[in-house]
Enzyme design. Structure first.
Site, PDB file in Angstrom:
ATOM      1  N   HIS A   1       0.675  -1.011  -0.061  1.00 57.61           N
ATOM      2  CA  HIS A   1      -0.125   0.072   0.008  1.00 57.61           C
ATOM      3  C   HIS A   1       0.736   1.290  -0.027  1.00 57.61           C
ATOM      4  CE1 HIS A   1      -3.314  -2.635   0.705  1.00 57.61           C
ATOM      5  NE2 HIS A   1      -3.974  -1.616   0.288  1.00 57.61           N
TER       6      HIS A   1
ATOM      7  N   GLU B   1     -11.336 -10.017  -4.886  1.00 60.39           N
ATOM      8  CA  GLU B   1     -10.385  -9.971  -4.883  1.00 60.39           C
ATOM      9  C   GLU B   1      -9.859 -11.289  -4.038  1.00 60.39           C
ATOM     10  OE1 GLU B   1      -9.109  -6.361  -2.649  1.00 60.39           O
ATOM     11  OE2 GLU B   1     -10.986  -6.294  -1.427  1.00 60.39           O
TER      12      GLU B   1
ATOM     13  N   ASP C   1      -4.845  -7.675  -4.478  1.00 59.66           N
ATOM     14  CA  ASP C   1      -4.968  -8.735  -3.558  1.00 59.66           C
ATOM     15  C   ASP C   1      -5.458 -10.161  -4.351  1.00 59.66           C
ATOM     16  OD1 ASP C   1      -4.661  -7.843  -1.119  1.00 59.66           O
ATOM     17  OD2 ASP C   1      -6.468  -6.684  -1.007  1.00 59.66           O
TER      18      ASP C   1
ATOM     19  N   CYS D   1      -9.922  -2.007 -10.350  1.00 58.30           N
ATOM     20  CA  CYS D   1      -9.360  -1.082  -9.927  1.00 58.30           C
ATOM     21  C   CYS D   1      -8.070  -1.427  -9.058  1.00 58.30           C
ATOM     22  CB  CYS D   1     -10.307  -0.496  -8.594  1.00 58.30           C
ATOM     23  SG  CYS D   1     -10.628  -1.565  -7.262  1.00 58.30           S
TER      24      CYS D   1
HETATM   25  C1  PEP Z   1      -6.818  -4.406  -4.777  1.00 53.78           C
HETATM   26  O1  PEP Z   1      -6.573  -5.258  -4.091  1.00 53.78           O
HETATM   27  O2  PEP Z   1      -6.634  -4.631  -5.893  1.00 53.78           O
HETATM   28  C2  PEP Z   1      -7.227  -2.990  -4.316  1.00 53.78           C
HETATM   29  C3  PEP Z   1      -7.510  -2.236  -5.297  1.00 53.78           C
HETATM   30  O3  PEP Z   1      -7.370  -2.736  -3.057  1.00 53.78           O
HETATM   31  P1  PEP Z   1      -6.141  -2.262  -2.196  1.00 53.78           P
HETATM   32  O4  PEP Z   1      -4.837  -2.347  -2.913  1.00 53.78           O
HETATM   33  O5  PEP Z   1      -6.459  -1.262  -1.367  1.00 53.78           O
HETATM   34  O6  PEP Z   1      -6.202  -3.528  -1.253  1.00 53.78           O
HETATM   35 MG    MG Z   2      -7.800  -5.040  -1.917  1.00 50.94          MG
END
Ligand code: PEP
Ligand code: MG
Length: 582
Positions: free
Chosen positions: A196, A436, A460, A507
Site C-alpha cells: 500500500h 479480490e 489482492d 481497480c
Molecule cells: C486491490 O486489492 O487490488 C485493491 C484495489 O485494493 P487495495 O490495494 O486497497 O487492497
Molecule cells: Mg484489496
C-alpha cells in the site's frame, strides 16, 4: 559526517515501485532504531551550536506535548513532561557531552549517544526504585535529543525540507501522514510494487523504490542520494555528472507528462470509435483536483481507510461526513465509488492487535460485520454524502454470499434510518463487491446476482490466488500477474458479470499499467480505475488501439502458459503505440 563526494558512487539495484527519478538529502524514518555515525571534527564550537539547537527544539517539543496532554487529560497526567524538562536542563549531562567533544574531537551525536547510554545504564542499575524508574525518562528525552541532532524520527513527521524518505518499512499510516510537498522520493528496504505504501507513492506522484537491501546501514541522514523509480535503482554518493543526468531526465519527464495531459481533449474512444472508461483511485478530497484535470470519468475506488490511517484512529460520523461530502462535491456530478473501510492487512491502526497472518485475518468487511457500530457510522456518513451527488458503495474482501447479504442489509438499515431523518440519496445507491479473494471468483455468478457491479482488486487477487504476499520483497519475483491462472480467472469473472448483466471494472494496480490496460479491456473489463498519474499514458495507448486489437492481445495471453512471454506481448503492444508519444 563524511563528505558525500569523498566516497565512490555506488548503485543499489532494487524494485521499481513508482515512476520518476529524483535526488535530494536522505531523511531517515526509523522505527525504534537510530544509526549514529562517528567521525572526526575540527570545529568544537559548531558542534556546541548543533547541540544547543537540538536542546532548544526538544524543549519546545516537550513543552508543546505537556500543554497538549494537560489540556486533554489534566495537569497531573502532564507532570511526567515536567520531569522530562528537568532532564533536559541537567548541566552535568550536557557538560560531559561537550567535554568529550573537546577532548576526543568527535562529532556531537556520537558523543551525546555515548554519554546518554552511560547515564541510562547507571540509573537502570540503581537500587532505589524511584531513581531506577527515572532511567526511562532519561531514555525518552535523550532519544528525542538524538532524533533532533540526526534529523530522524521514529514516527512520520515534517522533514523540514524537501527530502528523500528512507525507511526500513514504511507503513501505510506513515505514508498517509507524510507531508506531500516535502517528499522528493521514497526508498525502503522492504515492500513490493503492490504494497500500500508503494500505491500511495504513485498517488503522491513521487518516485519510489522498494526492496533496497542494506539501505539503512549505507545511508546517513542528510546524504545526497538518487532514487530511480523507473529502473529500480538507488545511487549513493552520486557524482556531479550523475546529478546532472538526473536533472535532465526529470525535466524531460515533466515535459512529457505535460504533453500527455494535453492529449485528453477528445472523447475516450479507440481508433475504431469504441469507447473506454478511465476512472480515478483516490484516498481523499485532495486527490480529486488532479483527477478532474486528468479527465477521469468519476472515481472507481475511494480508499476510505486513508482518513483513518491519516489520523491513526476512528473518525466519528461528522469527521467522515465532512471528508466524504467534500469528495462528492468536488467530483462535480461524476459518480464516486466508496469502498467501505478496508483496514487490516498491512493497513493497521496503532491500536490494532498483532495477528500472525494479518492479510488473512481481521481485515476490511470482516471487521465491519463484527463491529457493526464502526460500519454503521461509516455507512451513515457515506449515505448522507450521497444526497449531494451520485454514489456507489462497494465492499472489500468479500469471500462469500452471506457477507454480501449482511453488508447490503446494513446499508439498507442505514438508508431507512436516514430517510426517517429526511435524508435520502440523490439517486439510488449502487451496491457492488470487490472481487479480490479466489472464492469470490469461483462463485462470481451467484455473487453477480446479488450486486449492481463488480470491481476486481487485482492487487489482492494476485496475492491470494498465487499465495504470494504482495508486500514481501523476498517473494516479489513470484508475484506474477501474468501467471496463466490470473489471466484465466480474470476472463471468467468478466464473463460471469456480463452474463448476469452487471458491469465489471478493475481497480487494482494492473488497471493503470500501460501493458495491462489493453489486455483487461480485451478480456472483457468494462472500466479501469487507477491512480491519477497513470491516466494520461494509459489513455494514450487505448486511443491508439481498437477493441479488436485488445481482444487479439487477450487471445495471445489466454493461449500462453509462459508469464514472461505474456508480459513481453503486453509490453510490445504498449510500446508500439507509445512510439509516437511526445
Ligand atoms: C486491490 O486489492 O487490488 C485493491 C484495489 O485494493 P487495495 O490495494 O486497497 O487492497
Ligand atoms: Mg484489496
Amino acid at each position: 559526517m563524511e563528505g558525500a563526494t569523498a566516497r565512490p558512487e555506488r548503485v543499489l539495484r532494487c524494485i521499481a515501485a513508482a515512476p520518476g527519478v529524483a535526488y535530494g538529502p536522505a531523511y531517515l524514518l526509523l522505527e525504534g532504531m537510530v544509526k549514529v555515525s562517528k567521525y572526526a571534527i575540527e570545529d568544537v564550537k559548531a558542534e556546541q551550536v548543533r547541540l544547543d539547537a537540538a536542546l532548544e527544539t526538544t524543549r519546545r517539543q516537550i513543552s508543546e506535548l505537556r500543554d497538549e496532554v494537560a489540556g486533554r487529560l489534566g495537569d497531573a497526567e502532564a507532570e511526567i513532561f515536567d520531569a522530562h524538562l528537568l532532564v533536559l536542563e541537567d548541566a552535568a549531562l550536557v557538560g560531559e557531552v561537550m567535554a568529550m567533544v573537546k577532548s576526543q574531537k568527535l562529532n556531537i551525536e556520537h558523543c551525546f549517544s555515548t554519554v546518554a547510554d552511560r547515564y541510562i545504564e547507571i540509573f537502570a542499575n540503581l537500587d532505589d526504585d524511584y531513581l531506577r524508574e527515572r532511567s526511562s525518562d532519561i531514555r525518552d528525552v535523550t532519544g528525542r535529543i538524538l532524533d533532533n541532532l540526526l534529523g530522524v524520527t521514529s514516527r512520520a513527521r515534517k522533514a523540514g525540507e524537501p527530502s528523500i524518505i528512507v525507511a526500513g518499512d514504511l507503513t501505510p499510516s506513515d505514508t498517509a501522514s507524510l507531508p506531500a510537498g516535502e517528499v522528493l522520493a521514497i526508498a525502503t528496504e522492504s515492500g513490493n510494487r503492490t504494497s500500500h505504501s508503494a500505491i500511495m507513492a504513485r498517488a503522491l506522484e513521487v518516485p519510489a523504490v522498494v526492496g533496497v537491501h542494506g539501505l539503512i546501514d549505507l545511508v546517513s541522514a542528510g546524504d545526497t542520494i538518487v532514487v530511480d523509480g523507473d529502473e529500480g535503482v538507488v545511487i549513493l554518493n552520486p557524482s556531479a555528472a550523475t546529478l546532472e543526468r538526473v536533472r535532465l531526465s526529470s525535466a524531460q519527464a515533466a515535459r512529457r507528462r505535460e504533453a500527455l495531459l494535453a492529449d485528453n481533449g477528445s472523447p475516450d474512444v479507440g481508433t475504431d470509435g469504441s469507447p473506454f472508461v478511465l476512472q480515478a483511485n483516490i484516498g481523499g478530497p485532495d486527490d480529486l483536483e488532479d483527477a478532474v484535470i486528468a479527465k477521469a470519468h468519476g472515481v472507481g475506488l475511494y480508499r476510505t481507510e486513508n482518513l483513518f490511517l491519516r489520523i491513526d484512529g476512528w473518525p466519528d460520523e461528522a469527521t467522515q461526513y465532512a471528508e466524504y461530502a467534500e469528495v462528492v462535491r468536488k467530483a462535480n456530478g461524476q459518480a464516486v465509488t466508496f469502498r467501505t473501510l478496508d483496514i487490516g492487512g498491512d493497513k493497521q491502526l496503532g491500536d490494532a492487535e498483532v495477528e500472525a497472518n494479518p492479510f488473512m485475518g481481521f481485515r476490511a468487511l470482516r471487521l465491519c460485520l463484527e463491529q457493526p457500530e464502526i460500519f454503521r457510522t461509516q455507512l451513515r456518513a457515506i449515505v448522507r454524502a450521497s444526497a449531494l451527488g451520485p454514489v456507489s458503495i462497494m465492499f472489500p474482501m468479500v469471500s462469500g454470499l452471506d457477507e454480501v447479504r449482511r453488508a447490503k442489509a446494513a446499508v439498507h438499515a442505514v438508508v431507512t434510518e436516514l430517510q426517517a431523518e429526511g435524508i435520502r440519496p440523490m439517486i439510488p445507491l449502487r451496491l457492488g463487491v470487490m472481487i479480490e479473494i479466489p472464492s469470490a471468483t469461483v462463485i462470481a455468478d451467484a455473487l453477480a446476482a446479488e450486486c449492481d457491479f463488480f470491481s476486481v482488486g487485482t492487487n489482492d487477487l494476485v496475492q491470494y490466488l498465487l499465495a504470494v504476499d504482495r508486500g514481501n520483497e523476498r517473494v516479489a519475483s513470484l508475484y506474477e500477474p501474468a501467471h496463466p491462472a490470473v489471466v484465466l480467472t480474470l476472463q471468467r469473472v468478466f464473463q460471469a458479470a456480463r452474463s448476469r448483466g452487471i458491469p465489471c471494472g478493475v481497480c487494482g494496480e494492473l488497471a493503470g499499467d500501460v501493458g495491462w490496460a489493453p489486455l483487461l479491456l480485451g478480456l472483457g473489463a468494462d472500466s479501469l480505475s487507477m491512480s491519477t498519474p497513470a491516466i494520461p499514458e494509459v489513455r494514450y495507448v487505448l486511443r491508439r488501439s481498437t477493441q479488436a486489437d485488445r481482444e487479439a492481445l487477450a487471445g495471445v495471453a489466454l493461449a500462453s502458459v509462459d508469464p514472461v512471454a505474456t508480459t513481453l506481448a503486453l509490453r510490445s503492444f504498449a510500446s508500439d503505440r507509445l512510439r509516437s508519444r511526445p
